[in-house]
Design a protein around this motif. Structure first.
Motif, PDB file in Angstrom:
ATOM      1  N   GLY A  51     -17.986  23.133  82.580  1.00 41.07           N
ATOM      2  CA  GLY A  51     -18.856  22.552  81.567  1.00 41.07           C
ATOM      3  C   GLY A  51     -20.209  23.219  81.528  1.00 41.07           C
ATOM      4  N   GLY A  95     -16.832  21.942  76.703  1.00 40.35           N
ATOM      5  CA  GLY A  95     -16.659  21.201  77.938  1.00 40.35           C
ATOM      6  C   GLY A  95     -15.958  19.876  77.704  1.00 40.35           C
ATOM      7  N   THR A 128     -17.271  16.295  81.783  1.00 39.44           N
ATOM      8  CA  THR A 128     -17.449  17.745  81.646  1.00 39.44           C
ATOM      9  C   THR A 128     -18.548  18.078  80.647  1.00 39.44           C
ATOM     10  N   MET A 129     -18.650  17.315  79.574  1.00 44.01           N
ATOM     11  CA  MET A 129     -19.695  17.539  78.579  1.00 44.01           C
ATOM     12  C   MET A 129     -21.080  17.385  79.202  1.00 44.01           C
TER      13      MET A 129
END
Length: 298
Positions: free
Chosen positions: A123, A131, A164-165
């Motif tokens: 990410g 991501g 993940t972002m």
């Protein structure tokens, strides 16, 4: 004798790859899918007593049906905003396959899941848009691989996408490197590991019957009372798992993070996701101008 540095030396220019930037269409797509996720996770807390909305397990097919086209929309919007090609999608596929293969290694062992470490670093390098898609697709692939398909799967996809972002939204993409970056990613991984477990608890807490009255979800109860019960539920059921996940993510990030970050950035640069950023030495002369040579003392 004074030694001078040649003008072509790497000292004069440091090249770094930035994470993929979010354009306006990517922002809209991510905001939409996140809003859908917040509604599906959080509405049981606000439902009235006796409302059919509290049949939380029945909303999984609807969420899954909404999530897939929204994920495609995020990919399309990110590609359109940044001008990437099929190599970007191929890289996402490879990372998702590696993440899906890593998940079964620690599954069922005190929350030791090495895939979270890979998601944090990926990410960071790929950026928040890709991501998010990587996290969701990795969780989907791992569910197929391990036979973990069920009503919880779309909720896991959303939670991992947010996880993940978040790494892609961390500051200092062009400036923070080295140990400081690893420390920041390790700290994020620890906090986000607990956040992931808490979000998934919100799904399970509302549908698992037969718990003690002090921690069970009470339909129609005031929000603050249910939140207290929810915190007690998290402490009683998943704190140990979340701690194991956080510790493993920190250890792997600090020990293997530098090597993996270099590999991911090299692959990103070769895939031409985005032109590298060049930090010029202020003492370097403009192109075409003879370099200033200091007076040499013998």
């Amino acid at each position: 004798m004074t030694r001078t540095t040649p003008p072509d030396s790497p000292v004069h220019a440091v090249r770094a790859v930035r994470a993929v930037r979010l354009g306006p269409r990517s922002v809209v797509a991510l905001a939409l899918v996140s809003a859908v996720g917040v509604v599906f996770f959080g509405w049981p807390l606000l439902a009235d007593s006796g409302s059919e909305l509290t049949a939380h397990a029945g909303d999984a097919p609807w969420l899954f049906g909404a999530l897939l086209p929204l994920l495609v929309a995020v990919v399309v919007a990110t590609v359109a905003d940044s001008g990437m090609d099929a190599k970007a999608v191929a890289m996402l596929g490879v990372l998702a396959a590696v993440g899906a293969a890593l998940r079964p290694i620690g599954a069922g062992t005190a929350g030791l899941e090495p895939m979270f470490f890979l998601m944090v670093l990926s990410g960071r390098v790929l950026g928040p848009g890709f991501g998010f898609v990587l996290g969701a697709v990795t969780m989907f692939a791992s569910a197929l691989l391990t036979g973990g398909v069920g009503p919880w799967m779309p909720f896991q996809m959303l939670a991992m996408g947010w996880f993940t972002m978040g790494a892609g939204l961390l500051p200092g993409q062009d400036r923070i490197r080295g140990r400081l970056e690893l420390a920041m990613l390790a700290a994020y991984g620890a906090v986000a590991a607990f956040a992931y477990g808490t979000i998934m608890n919100l799904y399970g807490w509302t549908i698992v019957p037969g718990m003690a009255s002090g921690i069970s979800f009470q339909e129609g109860a005031p929000l603050h009372e249910n939140l207290v019960r929810f915190l007690a539920y998290c402490a009683a059921t998943s704190l140990g798992w979340d701690l194991g996940r956080a510790v493993l993510t920190v250890v792997l990030t600090l020990t293997l993070g530098a090597t993996l970050l270099r590999a991911l950035r090299r692959a990103t640069r070769r895939a031409a996701f985005e032109a590298p950023v060049t930090f010029e030495d202020p003492d370097r002369p403009p192109p075409g101008e003879a370099p200033h040579r200091p007076h040499v003392l013998h």
